[in-house]
Design an enzyme around this catalytic site. Structure first.
Site, PDB file in Angstrom:
ATOM      1  N   SER A 275     -27.011 -14.837  16.218  1.00 56.61           N
ATOM      2  CA  SER A 275     -26.740 -14.583  17.628  1.00 56.61           C
ATOM      3  C   SER A 275     -26.393 -15.904  18.292  1.00 56.61           C
ATOM      4  O   SER A 275     -26.857 -16.962  17.881  1.00 56.61           O
ATOM      5  CB  SER A 275     -27.984 -13.974  18.263  1.00 56.61           C
ATOM      6  OG  SER A 275     -28.010 -14.263  19.650  1.00 56.61           O
TER       7      SER A 275
ATOM      8  N   TYR B 241      12.156  18.300   8.949  1.00 59.38           N
ATOM      9  CA  TYR B 241      11.742  16.989   9.448  1.00 59.38           C
ATOM     10  C   TYR B 241      11.802  16.919  10.971  1.00 59.38           C
ATOM     11  O   TYR B 241      12.725  17.431  11.601  1.00 59.38           O
ATOM     12  CB  TYR B 241      12.635  15.882   8.854  1.00 59.38           C
ATOM     13  CG  TYR B 241      12.256  14.504   9.389  1.00 59.38           C
ATOM     14  CD1 TYR B 241      11.217  13.785   8.813  1.00 59.38           C
ATOM     15  CD2 TYR B 241      12.901  13.959  10.498  1.00 59.38           C
ATOM     16  CE1 TYR B 241      10.832  12.548   9.312  1.00 59.38           C
ATOM     17  CE2 TYR B 241      12.522  12.717  11.008  1.00 59.38           C
ATOM     18  CZ  TYR B 241      11.485  12.030  10.412  1.00 59.38           C
ATOM     19  OH  TYR B 241      11.103  10.811  10.920  1.00 59.38           O
TER      20      TYR B 241
ATOM     21  N   ASN C 273      15.064  11.670   4.979  1.00 59.82           N
ATOM     22  CA  ASN C 273      13.950  12.621   5.054  1.00 59.82           C
ATOM     23  C   ASN C 273      13.246  12.786   3.707  1.00 59.82           C
ATOM     24  O   ASN C 273      12.021  12.783   3.644  1.00 59.82           O
ATOM     25  CB  ASN C 273      14.447  13.976   5.569  1.00 59.82           C
ATOM     26  CG  ASN C 273      15.023  13.859   6.970  1.00 59.82           C
ATOM     27  OD1 ASN C 273      14.864  12.825   7.616  1.00 59.82           O
ATOM     28  ND2 ASN C 273      15.697  14.906   7.434  1.00 59.82           N
TER      29      ASN C 273
ATOM     30  N   LYS D  19     -32.365 -14.468  15.418  1.00 59.78           N
ATOM     31  CA  LYS D  19     -31.664 -13.250  14.995  1.00 59.78           C
ATOM     32  C   LYS D  19     -30.922 -13.394  13.671  1.00 59.78           C
ATOM     33  O   LYS D  19     -30.324 -14.414  13.373  1.00 59.78           O
ATOM     34  CB  LYS D  19     -30.651 -12.827  16.070  1.00 59.78           C
ATOM     35  CG  LYS D  19     -31.259 -12.319  17.351  1.00 59.78           C
ATOM     36  CD  LYS D  19     -32.042 -11.025  17.174  1.00 59.78           C
ATOM     37  CE  LYS D  19     -31.172  -9.819  17.062  1.00 59.78           C
ATOM     38  NZ  LYS D  19     -30.518  -9.439  18.291  1.00 59.78           N
TER      39      LYS D  19
ATOM     40  N   HIS E 130     -36.394  14.161   9.483  1.00 65.37           N
ATOM     41  CA  HIS E 130     -36.485  13.860  10.924  1.00 65.37           C
ATOM     42  C   HIS E 130     -36.884  12.407  11.166  1.00 65.37           C
ATOM     43  O   HIS E 130     -37.494  12.091  12.182  1.00 65.37           O
ATOM     44  CB  HIS E 130     -37.495  14.779  11.628  1.00 65.37           C
ATOM     45  CG  HIS E 130     -37.349  16.219  11.267  1.00 65.37           C
ATOM     46  ND1 HIS E 130     -36.524  17.080  11.962  1.00 65.37           N
ATOM     47  CD2 HIS E 130     -37.894  16.950  10.264  1.00 65.37           C
ATOM     48  CE1 HIS E 130     -36.593  18.277  11.406  1.00 65.37           C
ATOM     49  NE2 HIS E 130     -37.408  18.226  10.367  1.00 65.37           N
TER      50      HIS E 130
ATOM     51  N   GLN F 273       6.979  10.312  11.844  1.00 67.49           N
ATOM     52  CA  GLN F 273       6.920   8.859  11.684  1.00 67.49           C
ATOM     53  C   GLN F 273       5.533   8.327  12.072  1.00 67.49           C
ATOM     54  O   GLN F 273       5.123   7.260  11.637  1.00 67.49           O
ATOM     55  CB  GLN F 273       8.004   8.212  12.550  1.00 67.49           C
ATOM     56  CG  GLN F 273       8.095   6.711  12.428  1.00 67.49           C
ATOM     57  CD  GLN F 273       9.386   6.181  13.008  1.00 67.49           C
ATOM     58  OE1 GLN F 273      10.457   6.386  12.437  1.00 67.49           O
ATOM     59  NE2 GLN F 273       9.305   5.540  14.148  1.00 67.49           N
TER      60      GLN F 273
END
Ligand code: ARG
Length: 461
Positions: free
Chosen positions: A278, A318, A111, A284, A157, A323
């Site tokens: 692409s 613990y 621990n 692209k 905006h 884990q």
């Protein structure tokens, strides 16, 4: 299946599925170095305090070092049926040293061991992360130096609002990154106390020296309370949060880059090495890197939620739930590093299309505030000036003009305060150069921002 060190109490072997379910070596194996580092400090302290003999202490340390070497040179592989990395290394030590190896775990528990390992591991990762964050901030400053006169539209905006420069925009991200750096530093600072010696939860009756191990491992102090020592995962959460901040900033920046390299904007062009094509559309060139960063931000935020939710109902001390901390925090650390390492060279190699930025700034009445301010500087109250400018804009839109091309007589129709110098007052250059308020986009102000940031980065490096 690896032998269980706790087998004594049990009359049966653990079920195989349970063993696999329980085991964490698949993901905590990466902490092997830190586990050994912690065990060496512990063994040293046990020897110095006379809890084990100096000879056993030496032998254990040598044994641990040889295990480290063998893991690193590939001659020792993890036993994936072991319960975790701590058990694996201890079992290997005992295989090599016999009874002496069995003395290492005196006055220690997994621990406090796991709590220690994760702090040691994350401490190293934070160091690397801090360097990467500074490297990106530095790259942005370098780029900004060349663009203090590159006028672009500033948005609110996502509507063109007022003119700024590309340098001003880049330096906004530098500020975010410097705060990110601060958060990493704070996290590392708070994390730098040593849980080792908290043992299972309630300390120990052995006369251990926690200050000695804390100092040997580079911690500022041992953790004050042994229950807290083994129960705390705040540091994982704090780091996950700091990483979420970094990713959020990278993601906002990525979103802008995605827009900027669209045909609609064309403010920048990514280097071919940092874009993808692409499979069907030959024209692209896609900004996959930035899209992945934006996508991974969701995943990293998810890790933060995983950690918070994992911890919120746990009684002290613990619990095995803990884990689950590792995969979440490791995933955040791995991904933010990956993102930064890809983002930095992508930024460094992208081409800036200053002309298109300027063109975008020249349309859209981005200088309307400056037109109103012109009237204010000639004595009119701002609200009246605002209204008149609004009418001018409406008229320009009607007639397909801009404020720059509207004849002076049309200005004068709405206010006698307008004169020939209005055209200079609303030119893009003036709009930017005159925004000299502290933190503003005027080239001289942004130069100061860059200088301040570079000085800070150099101090931190
Ligand atoms: N693998 C465990 C973890 O990652 C180590 C600690 C286990 N301690 C225990 N008492 N079962 O949390």
């Amino acid at each position: 299946m690896a032998d269980k060190m706790w087998a004594g109490r049990f009359s049966k072997e653990v079920d195989e599925t349970v063993n696999a379910f329980n085991s964490s070596i698949a993901f905590d194996g990466r902490m092997y170095k830190h586990d050994i580092q912690g065990s060496i400090a512990h063994a040293q302290m046990l020897g110095k305090c006379g809890i084990i003999s100096e000879n056993d202490s030496k032998e254990i340390i040598e044994g641990l070092k040889s295990i480290l070497e063998d893991i690193e040179n590939g001659s020792l592989e993890f036993d994936m049926t072991a319960e975790d990395i701590h058990m694996f290394i201890e079992a290997e030590l005992t295989k090599r040293l016999g009874d002496t190896g069995k003395r290492l775990h005196t006055s220690r528990s997994r621990n406090d061991q796991v709590a220690l390992d994760i702090r040691l591991y994350l401490r190293d990762e934070i160091k690397e992360l801090k360097e990467l964050v500074l490297k990106l901030a530095e790259a942005l400053c370098n780029m900004a130096k060349n663009h203090t006169e590159t006028v672009m539209p500033g948005y609110t905006h996502l509507q063109r609002a007022q003119p700024v420069t590309f340098a001003h925009h880049l330096m906004a991200y530098v500020q975010m990154l410097l705060r990110d750096y601060g958060r990493l530093e704070d996290t590392a600072g708070r994390m730098n106390e040593c849980p080792l010696g908290s043992c299972a939860l309630a300390g120990t009756t052995y006369k251990i020296d926690r200050h000695m191990t804390a100092a040997a491992l580079g911690f500022d102090a041992p953790m004050e309370n042994s229950l807290d020592g083994v129960s705390d995962r705040d540091s994982c959460i704090e780091l996950a949060c700091a990483i979420s901040f970094i990713m959020t900033h990278l993601s906002r920046f990525s979103e802008e880059i995605i827009m900027w390299c669209s045909w609609e904007f064309k403010f920048i062009e990514l280097d071919d090495a940092y874009a993808t094509g692409s499979s069907i559309m030959p024209q692209k060139k896609n900004p996959d890197v930035t899209e992945l960063i934006r996508g991974k931000t969701g995943r990293v935020n998810g890790n933060l939620m995983t950690l918070l939710s994992m911890l919120k109902g746990l009684p002290l001390a613990y619990n095995k739930d803990m884990q689950e901390d590792k995969e979440a925090i490791f995933d955040s650390v791995d991904n933010v590093k990956l993102c930064l390492k890809t983002f930095i060279p992508m930024i460094e190699t992208m081409k800036v299309n200053a002309e298109n930025m300027r063109k975008a700034a020249a349309g859209g009445f981005i200088n309307a505030t400056d037109c109103a301010d012109y009237l204010v500087k000639n004595g009119m109250p701002f609200r009246d000036a605002y209204k008149i400018t609004g009418r001018l804009v409406a008229e320009c839109i009607d007639r397909g003009l801009t404020l720059e091309t509207l004849p002076l007589e049309d200005y004068k129709k709405l206010s006698e305060l307008f004169d020939e110098d209005i055209y200079n007052a609303i030119s893009l250059e003036t709009c930017v150069k005159e925004r000299k308020s502290y933190g503003g986009p005027a080239p001289e102000c942004v130069m100061t921002q860059i200088e301040n940031a570079v000085n800070k980065i150099n101090r931190l490096k």
